[in-house]
Design a protein around this motif. Structure first.
Motif, PDB file in Angstrom:
ATOM      1  N   GLN A  17       0.830  -1.208   0.000  1.00  0.00           N
ATOM      2  CA  GLN A  17       0.000   0.000   0.000  1.00  0.00           C
ATOM      3  C   GLN A  17       0.864   1.257   0.000  1.00  0.00           C
ATOM      4  O   GLN A  17       0.531   2.248  -0.658  1.00  0.00           O
ATOM      5  CB  GLN A  17      -0.942  -0.004   1.195  1.00  0.00           C
ATOM      6  N   LYS A  20       2.183   1.559  -3.573  1.00  0.00           N
ATOM      7  CA  LYS A  20       1.090   1.963  -4.460  1.00  0.00           C
ATOM      8  C   LYS A  20       0.785   3.453  -4.302  1.00  0.00           C
ATOM      9  O   LYS A  20       0.666   4.179  -5.287  1.00  0.00           O
ATOM     10  CB  LYS A  20      -0.155   1.145  -4.145  1.00  0.00           C
ATOM     11  N   ASN A  21       0.663   3.901  -3.065  1.00  0.00           N
ATOM     12  CA  ASN A  21       0.335   5.309  -2.824  1.00  0.00           C
ATOM     13  C   ASN A  21       1.489   6.240  -3.168  1.00  0.00           C
ATOM     14  O   ASN A  21       1.269   7.347  -3.649  1.00  0.00           O
ATOM     15  CB  ASN A  21      -0.126   5.510  -1.384  1.00  0.00           C
ATOM     16  N   GLN A  24       1.547   7.140  -6.786  1.00  0.00           N
ATOM     17  CA  GLN A  24       0.464   7.999  -7.248  1.00  0.00           C
ATOM     18  C   GLN A  24       0.802   9.491  -7.187  1.00  0.00           C
ATOM     19  O   GLN A  24       0.035  10.313  -7.675  1.00  0.00           O
ATOM     20  CB  GLN A  24      -0.813   7.707  -6.455  1.00  0.00           C
ATOM     21  N   LEU A  65       0.713   5.606   6.784  1.00  0.00           N
ATOM     22  CA  LEU A  65       0.051   5.253   5.525  1.00  0.00           C
ATOM     23  C   LEU A  65      -1.183   6.122   5.299  1.00  0.00           C
ATOM     24  O   LEU A  65      -1.446   6.559   4.181  1.00  0.00           O
ATOM     25  CB  LEU A  65      -0.320   3.770   5.516  1.00  0.00           C
ATOM     26  N   LYS A  66      -1.919   6.397   6.348  1.00  0.00           N
ATOM     27  CA  LYS A  66      -3.093   7.266   6.233  1.00  0.00           C
ATOM     28  C   LYS A  66      -2.687   8.658   5.739  1.00  0.00           C
ATOM     29  O   LYS A  66      -3.339   9.239   4.868  1.00  0.00           O
ATOM     30  CB  LYS A  66      -3.825   7.378   7.566  1.00  0.00           C
ATOM     31  N   LYS A  69      -1.649   8.449   2.043  1.00  0.00           N
ATOM     32  CA  LYS A  69      -2.830   8.348   1.176  1.00  0.00           C
ATOM     33  C   LYS A  69      -3.456   9.722   0.953  1.00  0.00           C
ATOM     34  O   LYS A  69      -3.781  10.089  -0.178  1.00  0.00           O
ATOM     35  CB  LYS A  69      -3.869   7.404   1.784  1.00  0.00           C
ATOM     36  N   ARG A  70      -3.627  10.476   2.023  1.00  0.00           N
ATOM     37  CA  ARG A  70      -4.217  11.820   1.894  1.00  0.00           C
ATOM     38  C   ARG A  70      -3.348  12.706   1.014  1.00  0.00           C
ATOM     39  O   ARG A  70      -3.846  13.414   0.145  1.00  0.00           O
ATOM     40  CB  ARG A  70      -4.395  12.468   3.264  1.00  0.00           C
ATOM     41  N   SER A  72      -1.173  11.833  -1.279  1.00  0.00           N
ATOM     42  CA  SER A  72      -1.128  11.409  -2.685  1.00  0.00           C
ATOM     43  C   SER A  72      -2.387  11.872  -3.420  1.00  0.00           C
ATOM     44  O   SER A  72      -2.326  12.246  -4.589  1.00  0.00           O
ATOM     45  CB  SER A  72      -0.934   9.901  -2.810  1.00  0.00           C
ATOM     46  N   VAL A  73      -3.521  11.883  -2.741  1.00  0.00           N
ATOM     47  CA  VAL A  73      -4.761  12.387  -3.346  1.00  0.00           C
ATOM     48  C   VAL A  73      -4.626  13.883  -3.616  1.00  0.00           C
ATOM     49  O   VAL A  73      -4.987  14.363  -4.698  1.00  0.00           O
ATOM     50  CB  VAL A  73      -5.982  12.094  -2.449  1.00  0.00           C
TER      51      VAL A  73
END
Length: 94
Positions: A17, A20-21, A24, A65-66, A69-70, A72-73
């Motif tokens: 994960q 992957k992130n 991105q 990771l959280k 993720k934020r 990368s968005v």
């Protein structure tokens, strides 16, 4: 309260994960930084055997990771010019 030791499959899932992130990110420098940081951190902690330490590292990784993720968005909302070291298209030359 006893710390729960994560299973190998859980750790590998979190690692995937992260990769992957990190991939991105639209900005080359951020993308490469997070890929390198992820690989180095997981490799560095590969030999940890203390259950409490493993549980703590796993908890930290999930929290990071959280955040990743934020970010990368958010990164996908902005475009950057390609740097000299990036290929102009995703296809290989040939």
């Amino acid at each position: 309260m006893a710390a729960t030791v994560p299973a190998r499959a859980q750790v590998l899932s979190v690692y995937r994960q992260f990769i992957k992130n990190a991939n991105q990110f639209t900005n080359y420098n951020f993308r490469e930084y997070f890929l390198r940081r992820t690989r180095n951190t997981f490799k560095q902690n590969k030999t940890v055997e203390d259950p409490a330490r493993l549980a703590a590292l796993f908890g930290e990784a999930r929290a990071e990771l959280k955040v990743l993720k934020r970010q990368s968005v958010i990164s996908q909302m902005y475009t950057f010019d390609k740097t000299v070291v990036e290929p102009l298209n995703k296809r290989s030359h040939g």
